[in-house]
Structures are given as structure tokens and as C-alpha cells.
Write a protein that holds these residues in place. Structure first.
Motif, mmCIF file in Angstrom:
data_model
loop_
_atom_site.group_PDB
_atom_site.id
_atom_site.type_symbol
_atom_site.label_atom_id
_atom_site.label_comp_id
_atom_site.label_asym_id
_atom_site.label_seq_id
_atom_site.Cartn_x
_atom_site.Cartn_y
_atom_site.Cartn_z
ATOM 1 N N GLU A 27 0.851 -1.187 0.000
ATOM 2 C CA GLU A 27 0.000 0.000 0.000
ATOM 3 C C GLU A 27 0.889 1.241 0.000
ATOM 4 O O GLU A 27 1.891 1.275 0.708
ATOM 5 N N PRO A 28 0.551 2.235 -0.793
ATOM 6 C CA PRO A 28 1.396 3.433 -0.770
ATOM 7 C C PRO A 28 1.223 4.175 0.549
ATOM 8 O O PRO A 28 0.170 4.091 1.179
ATOM 9 N N GLU A 29 2.271 4.844 0.947
ATOM 10 C CA GLU A 29 2.183 5.631 2.181
ATOM 11 C C GLU A 29 2.335 7.102 1.825
ATOM 12 O O GLU A 29 3.243 7.474 1.101
ATOM 13 N N PHE A 30 1.431 7.892 2.332
ATOM 14 C CA PHE A 30 1.518 9.331 2.087
ATOM 15 C C PHE A 30 1.817 10.028 3.399
ATOM 16 O O PHE A 30 1.129 9.807 4.389
ATOM 17 N N PHE A 31 2.841 10.806 3.401
ATOM 18 C CA PHE A 31 3.173 11.537 4.619
ATOM 19 C C PHE A 31 2.987 13.025 4.408
ATOM 20 O O PHE A 31 2.382 13.710 5.191
ATOM 21 N N SER A 32 3.540 13.519 3.309
ATOM 22 C CA SER A 32 3.527 14.974 3.141
ATOM 23 C C SER A 32 2.690 15.429 1.953
ATOM 24 O O SER A 32 2.495 16.610 1.765
ATOM 25 N N GLN A 33 2.215 14.502 1.126
ATOM 26 C CA GLN A 33 1.486 14.936 -0.057
ATOM 27 C C GLN A 33 -0.003 15.157 0.233
ATOM 28 O O GLN A 33 -0.597 14.422 1.009
#
Lengths: 1044, 483
Positions: free
Chosen positions: B26-32
Motif C-alpha cells: 500500500e502506498p504511504e503518504f506523509f507529506s502529499q
């Protein structure tokens, strides 16, 4: 019954006959440390008779007594021929083959005898790398491997290089190969430099361009193997489309400790400098230029029909000014200096049967050519091999390095004079004034907007890069045939940046008094791989090896930065940012990303009688960068090789000793284009230009920056390779030749959407590009005697990248062909330039139309290809290609008694390039009191009718050229660089024997970049589009290597 | 035994490697900010709206910047008689010599129009409060119409995406008709006006679009199409919106948010005006008694334009004809030492409040009441001739400036009054961006070009469509006539 009896007699007779002629020999095979070697093959020379030893190295073979010679072979050991005379119980010791590393190539998850390899692999050993004062290993590879093009973008310490293996298939993605260090694939090469922070003239200080490999000590490297085709690279699957560079570091050997110490000192000078006008000529020409511009702006003759009045133009310098300018200052002399590099390397290696170690320490201190730029690196390494018991072994490779550099400010392409960086400012700055005033302040240029190059002496722009790396390989021998490996990799890179520009260094375009800040990028690569290897020989004819494994890879990174301006005092530099007024807080950012990849991989190799080889490789990769249904990619490859020279018809041939034919076909993957972004979701961001003030308060706006593509999938590169390896005259001439075709299917790139879509570009699998070419490498031992050895080596390669399939949804510009080269250059052809208005009017089409109405004297004359009397997109033609026709490397080494000499060169042939000075020799800009390259003397003007360069005024015709490119300054460039010449002297051993401490000692002197042969008129053919680069220095190094 | 243990451990490792996949990938989004988490709140909606407004900034690349090829104001002023600009198309811009690729910069607005369409649909379906929906929709429609108007001004009707259901369509359609395009602009503006803010001067909303700005846009759309009868009521409606002329012309450009200004491109430390480096000569120290920064000195007011002012015209307080250089010498027109003035006078209007504010912190006045008065005067003249009413409206503006109208000459015919207004609009509104469309509407642009010896032709009233757009549409989108 009779019949049975007859048979019995027959058997009895034959067996008696056999007993009479044959003997049975038994034995045990051990390695040099006394451990048994299982599964070695034992053949009787000259017959087909052979057996395989068992798990504990025991064997038994029956053979003819007379002239009995046994040939013993086992993977990883030297082949042994044993004359057996009368012995029947043998104890055989095999020597490790590793001693002669040239016989072995490292492939993914194992190594192979070069003889057995089915793939296209270039293998480079430590002894062939000139690691004298080298900051990064990629630099040392220039010209060494066929098919590997390495061009230096920047010569700053550890400067970045463009490394392309067999052609760049991706027009916008990365074409960098995958790096594998001691078995650990690097998912991201690491943080090279933290971002610059802040605005306000801050752009002008950023010239940092450093190779990600600059953190690795080149002296530690034992071998570099470059996997070029799919059969070799496919085991790295999705990351391997651009080739794989396997870097293996040195290991310890059992025995007494060996201490090696190398020290070198280098001195560097500018090899070629941009020549600019001297003071008086600058002032005179600047006046002429200003008048010429006035003539043009007002359309006086020769730019119009009205004769010029006798006054009305401006004057930059009065005759008194010119007379007063008695000294001419070359500002390059002020910003450049004699560079030095001090390189110290100490290593110690040794061990016993159970424990082997290699440890090294490196300290490199470079004061570069550019006064503002330094680089210092400290690195340490410990490689440990520990055998715990008969079946368990640990191999641990670890290093830490830290570099501290003050970064240069170098010119970009066509940077205008008021945004010049340091190297450009030195060219632009008026030659009539010194940079520093008598009171110590910075002089203001005649055109005050041009920065003073000495301003950078006062600025700080430091990069502190740290790298910590571990590769731990635990190897367990489960049975004599099956090995299990667990490889743990951890690579941590941390790039910090600090800058501060004091009030005294304020650049003219900088609205703020001073600025300073910090930034930091930290990247982590974590990998865990498990794999099993299986080695089995069936009978004497069938050898079988297999690898099966899986891996988990995680890359993540964080970054942050901030900078402020108008700090009330310069004293605290960037260490107390809170002093700055809050409203002047200028830039701050932070971010984080993570990527995950999961893989399964396998390889099967089978060989029949060491003559026929087959290989099958496959990898299955899953990546978090792709949408849910498209995460997985499968990359298989097949290969085969045939040792033709082992066939009867070639066996024993006196000229051709070895000939092997290789063929492979397979797939590798590519996701580098996606880098650290997720392209299958819409994204929004606060990018430049989204701030807006309401009621005097700043509001941060956000705009959509990315349109989701839920159908993105892996790019698959299909490579076909056919090659031969050959050896003539008992190894005096060896070489290989490979033909290849690489095709990128489902190429990842940005596709254009209609101009009125909310986002006009989208990441897509757009089509297909293809690279075709060949690699050819040849090595010759010209003289091979005890005291005199002379070898020559050369390689040449070609790759041409073209489109195989275009995106059907996007209309192609009419001047571009369906299958044109990816790096083709399109533009208008020129035919000199007009020297008068009459010539403009006389330039007509067949139908009598003036082709360039409105053009002026001094404007280039463009060729109306379709003869329709108009110049537009229909007149665009292919002018050239940015890809060189050929890349090559040439080298030689000579050894006579205690003396040795090495020469290495490289270059390319036939690359279309623009003259990097075309924007410099501008009379128009000279009118603004901006100094120019001396080619400005050749600009045509009303007073220089014999000028050879186009004149001062712009014409209207150019606005109809959609590519904006013309061939006026385009040339096909060839070059050959004399990369290094090394002389060495080994102190005679009889002298050293008296002194029992030193085992060997060698003194050397190394000349680097002594000469470049080229037809290129710019500064350096490797740095084309950079208008004022960090030049490649000429270096002389002296040093000593002592082994204790 | 140990060996078996190790083997089992290894096998476990490999199993983990083989199987722990599904969730791991699964992709991880932190700052986007992605469509999964944005836009959700009122703040998010405002951030997107701010992004639309930012197109009208006067910093680099903005529509009101003093330079750059994506600035409507810069291009509109520098192709006319009021500004001579050295950088405009390599010094060729004022010469009617532009090529197919010269002035395509405003096509960068086409994607923004598509985004406004998407945004209007998104907030309509969002759970945001009704009042916010109403105001945000009105502002977005006004901004959309404004951008469409600027593109129309340069290129004529062009393909824009106004249907939220067809935003992903990748096919190409022929260009819309002029009538169709006009209707779209008029519809957006008339729908927006009731829900837009009243006068924003001095409020926290200063910088936002408002009723008067939208009305002025509508007025100009009608005027440029010579629909004088429709323009008239719109123009008159603005008279009652609470704006008035300031007694001093100069103060209009000094006092932030003064009563004459309807909208100015707002300024701040991070969105500064770029007039200072563009207009000030490289060797200047001060002009008109005020210290200024040295600049690139590439923009000048041509002397023949300057000479159209009467000597006593107070508006000349905003144009310098001499300056003091860094070496303290005085550079003067018609003196032995012209300095850089041989290229023209120096426009000072947008730099006036420089000393009062910190760097770059002065807004660029763009929509103001004086323009409404002159427009009404023009409408009256076109409808009824040079009536006393037409004269009275214009006189409000000229009287403030101290410009004396030669009434009998000026009011002789409709044509003479139109010519007077053309010059007067130049004097009053120079560098405010209206010059090109004013001269085209009044028919003075092509004659001016011809009088300068340029190859001006009828086709030049529109800029060409960039060939890249015609190529990408495979010829479905047609070029403007004459190119």
C-alpha cells in the motif's frame, strides 16, 4: 546352456583383459585449509572417463595405468592436473580460484566462472582502476568498459557524472544503472545534497552536483562487475533495466596481517580558461556595441534606409576613461587557484581459517581549483568473514563515511548577466576594475546588476554528508548441495546543508541584506533477502546450479529546511535564525516519503560437459508505486552459451584458443521514472506562485499539480544480446563482441493532454523506445616477458536510441518522424547571414517572394526547405542527434623491470553539440557593459563588415521557428581525453629484503587530463550546455604505496 | 539439531519475504495532499480559491507582472504607444513583427479555467456551509470569466472547459463561435455579481473580486464588442457602488485601498511588484526627489507619448524626465548628458509608494473609478455623440489632472471626441494594462503602428494561436485569420 556358457567365458576373458590394463585410484580432495571439497569432478585426461567426488571429497576411479593424468575441477578452485605414477591413494589439495579473480565474475546472488557466464558482463578489477586521488568510483570507470558511457557534468570534487549503459531509453526518467554494493541493492542511491533553502539571490549560490558514490572510498573496491544484458541483470528484475553495477569490496586473506599504506599529493591547475576581452578592448567594443544597438533600435542604416544622424547615441566609456584603464584584470585568476588533494589510505588485512578481516581508513582533503570549494572525507571500513563451524559463515561488510564540503557556485546554461553565478560573474565582470576596493569592500561592476565574483568568498554553503552502510550475509550450508543465505542491508545517508550570506556579500539582485539557513535530507534503504543456492553435478557431464530467493525492500526519507533573511547581525551567521524579524521568515519546508518493494527471484544454470550452457532467470517484483491491480511485474530471461573451441574441429587450434558464443533474451523492469512520487492519485501542492495577499495578509494557495493515472504499470525493457568471447595466441589477444537491442515497452513518461485540460501532463505508459548497438572490447598482450610486459586495451561501442512506438493519443509535431531518434535535434538550417538590407530583399523564393521580410543585416539566413517563400514549421529538418555515434576507451600499460607505465584515454565520436560560447560572444549584451568571450570580436556590425558571427539585432523570422533551434552553432563533435598517465617505480625487492618490515614499496607519479583532442570550440565537450562549468583540472599527483 | 533450527529460521524468513506482501505494498503518504485527503474542509476550499487568485498577482509569471510573457498587463502595455520595452520579444515586440510562437503565454490560463470548473462542481457537492458555497462559487465564476476575457482579448474565442462532466475528455472540438464565447462570459459574470462582495476597500477581503470589478469586466466585454446599449446600464450601476475620484492623481498610487481603486493586484513581501528593477536605469540614484533602486532599465515611456501630456498636467508627477545618477550627475532630457533617457522617460506610477513601504510592498492599481467615468463618456459619445454629458464625464477626470480640453475641437464630431478619449485614456491609464484593447476598440492601434513604419495589418488585432496547439489538435483548432 551352451549359449550361457559361451557368454560366461566371454565375460571372464574380457574382465581379465581389463584387470590386466587398468588400475583403481582412490583419493580425497581437500582445500588449502584442510577441509574436504565435495563434488569435484575427476577426469582422466584424454579420455571420456570421469567420476565425481562425494560429499566429503572422496572418490574412486579406474583408469589405464600408462601415462595417467587426472584433471580435477571444482567450482571456486583452480583446475588441477595431476600426474599419477604408481600412486593409488591420493590426497589432493585444490587451490582457491579466487586468487586469480579474473577467472570469476560476480553475478547477482553468486559468482560464476567467466568461462561459464552466459550473459554480457564487463568485469573490472582493482588493479585496473586508478584510484589515485579519486573521490568517487564512477569517475574511475570512464573509458574502462565497453558500452558504458560516462560523462562528467561537473568537475567539482566528487562531481556528478552521467552514466548510461547501452543507450538512454527513457527521455524523462532516470537512466542511471542499479548499484549493488556487497550484495545489497540500493533502492535509492541516497541523499546527495540537501536542497537549498530560501530565495533572495540564494539561487545564485547553488552549484552543488555531487556523485552519490562520492561517499565510498574507491581504495576499498576489489571488483566492479557491470551486468549489461537481460540474462545477467534480470535477477534484479524491476530495478535492472538500465543495467546493474555490482561493487564488491576487498576481503581479508588468511595469513599474517598485511598493512598497506598509500599516500598521494596532487596539484591541480586550470586546463582551459575562457578568454575574455581585456580592459581597453572591452571599453572600446562596448562603446561600438552601444552605438550599434542604437542604430538598430532606431532602424538607421544598415538596419533601415534612413542614414544615421551624427549624434544621439549613448557612450559607455569616454576617451578619458579608456586612457585611464592601464591595468586589465582577469577575474578568473581571482576565483581560481592551484588546487591540492591530499589522499591517505591505510588498510590492514589478515586472519586465519576461521576469521578473516579487512579494515581501512581513508582521509581525503581536497582544496579545489575554485577558491570557494573544498571537500574533505573521512571514511572507515571493516569487512569481516567469520566461519563459525563447518556449515555456518558470516560475512559482514560495513563502512561509515563523512564528508564536509564547501559547495561551488557555477554557471548554469545561458544564465543572464544579472543572475550570474560565481564562475560566470568572473567572465562578465568589467576587466577595468579590481574585484576588491582599496577599503576592502566589494567593487561594484560597471553594470551594477552583475554580481561581484568575490562576493562568494564571503559566503558559506557547506554540505555535510554522512553515510553508514551494513551488509551482513549469513551463509548456512544445509547439505553439501544446498546453501542458504540471509542478506541484511542497511544504508543510511544523511545530507546536511548550511548556508549563510553576510551583508557584505549582498548580490545586486538580492532584495535582502543577508540570509542564512539549514536543510537536511535523510534517506534510509533497508533490505532483507533470503536465498537458497543448489549446486549439483550429475555424472561428469551435467552440472546444475540454482538460486531461489525472496527480498523485502523499504526506502524512506525525510527532509526539512528553513532559511530566513535580514538577520540583524552577521556575527551569528545561520546559528541563530530566531533573530530575524518574523515577517521575514522566508522559506521552510519538510517532507517524507516511503516506498516498499517485495520480490521473488530465481535462476537455474545448467551446463553440459562445460561446453553447452543454459540459463534461466526470473524475478517477480511488487512495488508500492503502482496502482492496486498493477503492482506486480514479472521479468524472465533465458540465455545460452556454446564453447565452440571445445568442439573437435577447433580443439587444439594453435591460433584460436578459445571461442564462446553467447545469446540471451529477457526482460527487466523500470520504475525509476516514478522516483519518490505516487502518480496514481490526484495531488495538490503549494507550489511557486500560489501565494496571494488578502487585506494585507499572506494566504497560501494550493493548486492541483498532478492528475491521477490509475492505469500506470511497469515499464518492461526487453533485451536481446548475441556475443562472442575469444582468445587468440594462447591468451595474447582476448576480447568480446556483443550486438544488442534493448526495447522499452510501456515506456513510463509524461504524456501531453489537451492544452485546456486541468493538468496538461500525465504520467503514462506512452509507447516504446529502442536502443540498438554493439560493444567491442579487445585486450592484447603485445610483449610478455619476465622483465618486459606490454599490454594494450581498447573498447568501442555504439548505441542509437529511437522511438519504436509513439503514444497514439498525442499528435506528433509534423516535423518529427514516427521512428526518429529520441535525441534528434530539429531546427532550421542556415546559410550564413545577411550583410545588408539589399541582401535581405534579394533573398527570394522561386516564386519571387522575399523569404525573410523584416529581417535585418546581421540576421542569419535560413533555408526555405519547401521553397514556399515562407519560413515556418514546414522548414524544420533533422539537424543532428545528441547521442554520440561511438564511445570509446583506449589504454595501455607497460612494465619494464621495476618500472611501470599506464595510460588511459576515452572519448566519443560524432555527437551533435552546440558551441557553449554562442551566448557569450554577444555584442548586444556587451553594450550593457557586460564583458564577453573574445568571440565577440567576430560579431558582424556596421563597423565590422568582415565579422563571422550574426549581428546585434534580433529578427522577426525567428518567432516562427517552433523549436527555436538553428544549426548555426551546431557542430558534430569528437573528442579524446588523455585521462591519466601513471609512472610507477617498484623499489627492488633485494633492497627491501635487508629491511624486513617492508614487503614492497612503489613510488608513482600520475598526470591527469593532460590533453583533450577535440574539434569543439567551447570549454569542454563533456559539459556542453553548461555555459560556465566547473572546469576539469589538469592534475599532477605524486605518491607512495608501502605494504608491510 | 542447531542446523535444523537455523534452516527452519531461514525458511521462516523466506516465507515472510514471500508472503507479507499484500498490505506492505500500500502506498504511504506523509507529506502529499492527495485526492484521498484533500480538499475536505473550508480551509482547503479557501486554499484552492487562493490558488486561483494567485494567477492575478504582479510577481513573476503573474497576469499583472511588470514583465514576463504570461503577464497580460505587460504584453498589453508594451505592444502599444505607451511603453517601449527592450525585452519584449527580443526588442521586436512593439514592431508588429511577432511570430506564431511569440505571444502564446496566456494559454497557460486554459488549464486554470478547467480547474475552476472542477472546483465549482466539487464545492456544489460538498458538505460545506451554504454561505461559503455561494460566495466561493460566485468568486470562482468571476475569476473564470476574467481569465476567459483575457484570453479572448488576445486570441479571440478559444476552447475552454466549462462542463464539469467532460473534464477528462481528450478529444478536440473546433473553436467556439464568438457569440457562444461571449455568452459564457456574460453568464458567469451576471450569475456571480449578486453573490459577490460589495466594496472591499479597507477590509480583510481587500484583494478579492467584488461587484464593481465584475461589473467593469462585463462593461468592457460589451464595450469591446461595441454593444454600447448593453454596456451603459452596467457602467452606470458602478457609479452607485461607493467609489469616487481622489483629489490627487498621484495619491491614487500611493494610498493603499483608496476610494478610487476597485481592485489592485495586492502586494506583500513574498509577492512583490517587479516594476523597480524593470523600469529604473542601471545607474540611477533618485528621481522625482525619491531614492530608488538601480534596475535593469528596460522599460521607457516613448518621448512622443510623453509629449501628448500638456505641460501643466499633474499626471506628469508620475513620469520622470530627469534623474540623478549614482555619480550625482543629473541626467536630463535634451541636455548633453541624457544618461539612459535617450530611450524615453521613466514611468514612476508603480514605484511611487516605494519609500513608504518596505521592499516591493506596493500594490499595482488595475481597476479604478476614473476608468468607469471615461468609459461612460465613451459609451455616451458612441450612443449619442459628443454630448455635454459625455464631456462632463470626461472632464471629471481631466480637471483633476489639470488638463485643459479644447472643447470646440474635441466635441466637433463623434470621431474627434473618440480620438480625444483615446489619447486621454492613454494619459490617465498608462501602464494599467488597458491600452491595447482600448486602441483596438477605438481603431487607433493599427494606424499608430503604420505611423511608426511597422508592418501593421488588420490581422494583428488578434495574436496567433501557437502552432503547438493547432498541431496537437491535428488541425481541428483553427488559426486566427491572416496568420
Amino acid at each position: 546352456m551352451k549359449k550361457n556358457l559361451a557368454l560366461l567365458v566371454f565375460f571372464a576373458v574380457t574382465s581379465i583383459y581389463a584387470i590386466a590394463q587398468q588400475t583403481t585410484i582412490t583419493g580425497v580432495i581437500k582445500n588449502s585449509s584442510g577441509q574436504p571439497v565435495p563434488n569435484a569432478s575427476i577426469n582422466v585426461k584424454g579420455s571420456k572417463n570421469g567420476v565425481v567426488a562425494d560429499d566429503v571429497g572422496k572418490f574412486s576411479i579406474s583408469a589405464e595405468k600408462k601415462n595417467l593424468v587426472l584433471v580435477i575441477n571444482s567450482l571456486g578452485f583452480k583446475s588441477l592436473e595431476l600426474n599419477v605414477s604408481g600412486q593409488s591413494n591420493l590426497s589432493i589439495v585444490l587451490e582457491d580460484a579466487i586468487v586469480d579473480a579474473s577467472e570469476v565474475v560476480v553475478v547477482g546472488y553468486g559468482s560464476q566462472r567467466k568461462k561459464d557466464a552466459t550473459g554480457s558482463i564487463s568485469s573490472i578489477k582493482a588493479r585496473d582502476l586508478n584510484s589515485v586521488n579519486a573521490v568517487s568510483v564512477d569517475n574511475m570507470l570512464q573509458g574502462k568498459a565497453a558500452g558504458v558511457s560516462i560523462l562528467q557534468r561537473s568537475a567539482q570534487p566528487g562531481g556528478g557524472l552521467n552514466i548510461v549503459i547501452r543507450g538512454a531509453l527513457s527521455p524523462n526518467g532516470s537512466n542511471e544503472p542499479l548499484y549493488v554494493i556487497d550484495g545489497v541493492p540500493l533502492t535509492t542511491v541516497g541523499a546527495v545534497s540537501a536542497g537549498k533553502t530560501g530565495a533572495g539571490g540564494n539561487n545564485n549560490i547553488d552549484g552543488v552536483d555531487r556523485s552519490p558514490l562520492a561517499s565510498i572510498n574507491p581504495n576499498d573496491i576489489a571488483t566492479i562487475d557491470i551486468l549489461k544484458d537481460a540474462s545477467a541483470a534480470a535477477i534484479y528484475g524491476a530495478a535492472a533495466a538500465n543495467g546493474v553495477v555490482l561493487i564488491t569490496t576487498k576481503k581479508g586473506n588468511s595469513g599474517k596481517p598485511t598493512v598497506s599504506f598509500t599516500n598521494s599529493y596532487s596539484s591541480q591547475s586550470v586546463a582551459k580558461q575562457a578568454e575574455v576581452l581585456g580592459a581597453k578592448e572591452f571599453m572600446n567594443l562596448s562603446n561600438i556595441a552601444l552605438k550599434e544597438r542604437w542604430l538598430f533600435d532606431n532602424r538607421y542604416a544598415p538596419y533601415g534606409t534612413t542614414p544615421a544622424p551624427s549624434s544621439g547615441w549613448g557612450v559607455n566609456y569616454t576617451p578619458a576613461d579608456i586612457a585611464a584603464a592601464t591595468t586589465s584584470y582577469n577575474h578568473n585568476d581571482a576565483i581560481f587557484r592551484t588546487g591540492t588533494i591530499l589522499d591517505n589510505n591505510l588498510s590492514i588485512s589478515g586472519g586465519n581459517d576461521a576469521t578473516k578481516y579487512y579494515a581501512s581508513f581513508n582521509y581525503l582533503d581536497q582544496k579545489s581549483l575554485l577558491r570557494t570549494t573544498d571537500f574533505a572525507r573521512v571514511s572507515g571500513r571493516i569487512n569481516l568473514d567469520q566461519t563459525f563451524n563447518k556449515w555456518l559463515k558470516l560475512s559482514l561488510n560495513t563502512f561509515y563515511s563523512q564528508s564536509d564540503a564547501n559547495n561551488p557556485s557555477i554557471g548554469g546554461s545561458r544564465t543572464p548577466q544579472n543572475e550570474a553565478r560565481q564562475t560566470q560573474a568572473a567572465l562578465f565582470f568589467s576587466p577595468r576594475i579590481p574585484l576588491i576596493n582599496l577599503d576592502g569592500s566589494l567593487a561594484i561592476n560597471d553594470l551594477p546588476k552583475t554580481p561581484n565574483p568575490a562576493a562568494w568568498f564571503l559566503m558559506k554553503d557547506r554540505s555535510i554528508n554522512k553515510r553508514f552502510f551494513i551488509s551482513a550475509n549469513l551463509q548456512a550450508k544445509i547439505t553439501s548441495e544446498i546453501n542458504a543465505n540471509v542478506v541484511l542491508g542497511y544504508d543510511n545517508t544523511n545530507a546536511g546543508r548550511q548556508n549563510f550570506s553576510p551583508t557584505t556579500a549582498k548580490l545586486p539582485e538580492q532584495p535582502t541584506s543577508n540570509f542564512g539557513g539549514f536543510s537536511n535530507n535523510e534517506n534510509n534503504n533497508f533490505s532483507l533477502e533470503t536465498y537458497f543456492t543448489y549446486n549439483k553435478q550429475f555424472g561428469i557431464d551435467h552440472k546444475f546450479t540454482a538460486v531461489l530467493g525472496a527480498g523485502y525492500y523499504k526506502a524512506n526519507g525525510t527532509n526539512y529546511g528553513m532559511s530566513v533573511f535580514n538577520i540583524p547581525t552577521d556575527v551569528v551567521e545561520n546559528y541563530n535564525l530566531s533573530l530575524a524579524p518574523q515577517s521575514d521568515l522566508n522559506a521552510f519546508y519538510s517532507g517524507k516519503f516511503a516506498r516498499t518493494k517485495i520480490s521473488q527471484f530465481g535462476r537455474i544454470n545448467y551446463s553440459y560437459r562445460d561446453k553447452y550452457f543454459f540459463g534461466l532467470t526470473a524475478r517477480n517484483d511488487g512495488s508500492s508505486s503502482f496502482p492496486p491491480a498493477k503492482k506486480w511485474g514479472f521479468f524472465p530471461a533465458v540465455s545460452a552459451a556454446w564453447n565452440i573451441s571445445d568442439e573437435k574441429f577447433l580443439m587444439g587450434n594453435k591460433i584460436l584458443n578459445s571461442l564462446k558464443l553467447r545469446a540471451s533474451y529477457g526482460a527487466t523492469g523500470n520504475e525509476s521514472f516514478l522516483a519518490n512520487n505516487i502518480y496514481y492519485v490526484n495531488q495538490y501542492a503549494a507550489v511557486y506562485g500560489t501565494n496571494y495577499y488578502l487585506g494585507g495578509q499572506q494566504n497560501s494557495g494550493v493548486i492541483q499539480t498532478q492528475l491521477a493515472n490509475p492505469n500506470l504499470k511497469w515499464e518492461t525493457d526487453i533485451t536481446t544480446n548475441i556475443g562472442i568471447d575469444f582468445e587468440f595466441f594462447k591468451g595474447r589477444i582476448t576480447g568480446s563482441f556483443d550486438l544488442f537491442e534493448r526495447t522499452a515497452k510501456d515506456l513510463l513518461d509524461f504524456a501531453r493532454l489537451p492544452f485546456n485540460s486541468s493538468i496538461t501532463f500525465i504520467a503514462q505508459n506512452v509507447g516504446s523506445t529502442r536502443s540498438r548497438g554493439f560493444d567491442f572490447a579487445l585486450n592484447g598482450k603485445v610483449i610478455e616477458k619476465r622483465d618486459l610486459n606490454w599490454t594494450l586495451n581498447m573498447n568501442i561501442s555504439r548505441s542509437f536510441v529511437s522511438w519504436a512506438k509513439r503514444n497514439p493519443n498525442v499528435a506528433l509535431s509534423p516535423w518529427i518522424g514516427e521512428t526518429d531518434g529520441v535525441f534528434d535535434i530539429y531546427g532550421w538550417q542556415t546559410n550564413g547571414f545577411f550583410k545588408s538590407d539589399a541582401e535581405v530583399k534579394a533573398y527570394k523564393s522561386g516564386a519571387g517572394a522575399v523569404i525573410q521580410p523584416g529581417s535585418f543585416a546581421g540576421n542569419p539566413r535560413y533555408i526555405d526547405q519547401n521553397n514556399d517563400g515562407k519560413l515556418n514549421q514546414l522548414d524544420l529538418v533533422k539537424l543532428g542527434n545528441y547521442d554520440p555515434s561511438f564511445n570509446f576507451g583506449l589504454g595501455t600499460s607497460l612494465q619494464y623491470k621495476s618500472f611501470d607505465l599506464n595510460i588511459q584515454t576515452y572519448g566519443f565520436i560524432g555527437r551533435s553539440m552546440f558551441d557553449g560560447w554562442q551566448s557569450f560572444g554577444s555584442l548586444y549584451i556587451l553594450a550593457d557593459k557586460v564583458n564577453q568571450h573574445v568571440s565577440v570580436r567576430d560579431v558582424w556590425s556596421s563597423v565590422n563588415q568582415s565579422g563571422t558571427r550574426p549581428g546585434v539585432g534580433g529578427g522577426p523570422t525567428e518567432a516562427n521557428n517552433p523549436t527555436g533551434i538553428t544549426d548555426y552553432f551546431l557542430t558534430k563533435v569528437n573528442f579524446l581525453r588523455l585521462k591519466n598517465i601513471t609512472f610507477g617505480y617498484r623499489i627492488p625487492s633485494d633492497f627491501l629484503q635487508k629491511n624486513k618490515i617492508i614487503k614492497s614499496a612503489r613510488l608513482f607519479v600520475d598526470f591527469q587530463n593532460l590533453a583533450v583532442l577535440t574539434n569543439y570550440s567551447g570549454l569542454d565537450p563533456e559539459m556542453e550546455l553548461n555555459a560556465s562549468p566547473f572546469p576539469i583540472p589538469r592534475t599532477t599527483a605524486v605518491g607512495i604505496n608501502i605494504i608491510f | 539439531m542447531k542446523k535444523i533450527l537455523v534452516t527452519i529460521t531461514l525458511l521462516l524468513c523466506i516465507c515472510v519475504n514471500f508472503m507479507g506482501c499484500k498490505k506492505q505494498l500500500e502506498p504511504e503518504f506523509f507529506s502529499q495532499l492527495t485526492s484521498n485527503n484533500f480538499p475536505k474542509t473550508e480551509k482547503d476550499a479557501n486554499a484552492i480559491l487562493t490558488g486561483f487568485y494567485a494567477n492575478f498577482r504582479h510577481d513573476w509569471m503573474g497576469l499583472y507582472c511588470a514583465i514576463t510573457r504570461t503577464s497580460w498587463r505587460y504584453l498589453s502595455s508594451t505592444v502599444t504607444d505607451e511603453v517601449n520595452d527592450r525585452w519584449n520579444a527580443d526588442g521586436m515586440g512593439n514592431s508588429f513583427n511577432w511570430g506564431a510562437n511569440t505571444y502564446g503565454g496566456l494559454f497557460s490560463l486554459a488549464p486554470v479555467v478547467a480547474r475552476t470548473t472542477e472546483f465549482i462542481a466539487t464545492i456544489d457537492q460538498s458538505p460545506l456551509p451554504a454561505s461559503l458555497k455561494k460566495s466561493a462559487t460566485a468568486e470562482t465564476k468571476c475569476l473564470r470569466a476574467w481569465m476567459m476575457f483575457l484570453m479572448y482579448d488576445f486570441y479571440g474565442p478559444v476552447n475552454v472547459r466549462l462542463d464539469p462532466t467532460k473534464l477528462a475528455d481528450t478529444s478536440y472540438a473546433p473553436r467556439p463561435s464568438k457569440q457562444q464565447y461571449m455568452d459564457w462570459m456574460v453568464k458567469d459574470l451576471t450569475e456571480a455579481i449578486p453573490d459577490l462582495l460589495n466594496k472591499t476597500n479597507g477590509t480583510a477581503s481587500w484583494g478579492k473580486v467584488n461587484k464593481a470589478l465584475a461589473s467593469m469586466l462585463l462593461m468592457k466585454i460589451y464595450m469591446n464588442d461595441k454593444q454600447w446599449d448593453k454596456a451603459k446600464p452596467v457602467a452606470e450601476s458602478i457609479l452607485n457602488m461607493g467609489y469616487s475620484l481622489l483629489p490627487s492623481y498621484k495619491e491614487v498610487f500611493i494610498q493603499e485601498g483608496n476610494n478610487e481603486v476597485i481592485w489592485a493586484s495586492p502586494s506583500g513581501i513574498n509577492v512583490p511588484s517587479r516594476h523597480m528593477p524593470c523600469s529604473t536605469p542601471w545607474n540611477i540614484k533618485s528621481m522625482l526627489g525619491q531614492n530608488v533602486d538601480q534596475g535593469w532599465g528596460g522599460q521607457f515611456v516613448p518621448w512622443d507619448f510623453y509629449d501628448r501630456f500638456q505641460a501643466a498636467d499633474k499626471r506628469l508627477e508620475t513620469i520622470a524626465i530627469e534623474y540623478i545618477a549614482v555619480d550625482n550627475t543629473v541626467k536630463k532630457r535634451n541636455s548633453p548628458d541624457w544618461g539612459e533617457l535617450w530611450q524615453g522617460a521613466i514611468a514612476f506610477k508603480n514605484v511611487l509608494s516605494y519609500e513608504k513601504n518596505s521592499t516591493g510592498n506596493f500594490s499595482t492599481v488595475a481597476f479604478r473609478y476614473a476608468d468607469v467615468l471615461l468609459s461612460l463618456s465613451e459609451i455616451e459619445n458612441e450612443l449619442n455623440g459628443p454630448t455635454p454629458k459625455a464631456l462632463e464625464l470626461a472632464k471629471q477626470v481631466t480637471d483633476r489632472a489639470g488638463h485643459i480640453i479644447n472643447v470646440p475641437v474635441v466635441t466637433a464630431t463623434k470621431n474627434s471626441f473618440r480620438n480625444f478619449l483615446s489619447n486621454e485614456r492613454g494619459r490617465e491609464l498608462y501602464w494599467e494594462g488597458w491600452r491595447r484593447q482600448d486602441m483596438i476598440r477605438m481603431g487607433t492601434w493599427i494606424p499608430w503602428g503604420l505611423s511608426k513604419g511597422f508592418a501593421a495589418e488588420a490581422k494583428h488585432v488578434l495574436f496567433p494561436i501557437p502552432p503547438s496547439i493547432i498541431n496537437e489538435s491535428r488541425g481541428i483548432i483553427a488559426q486566427n485569420p491572416g496568420y
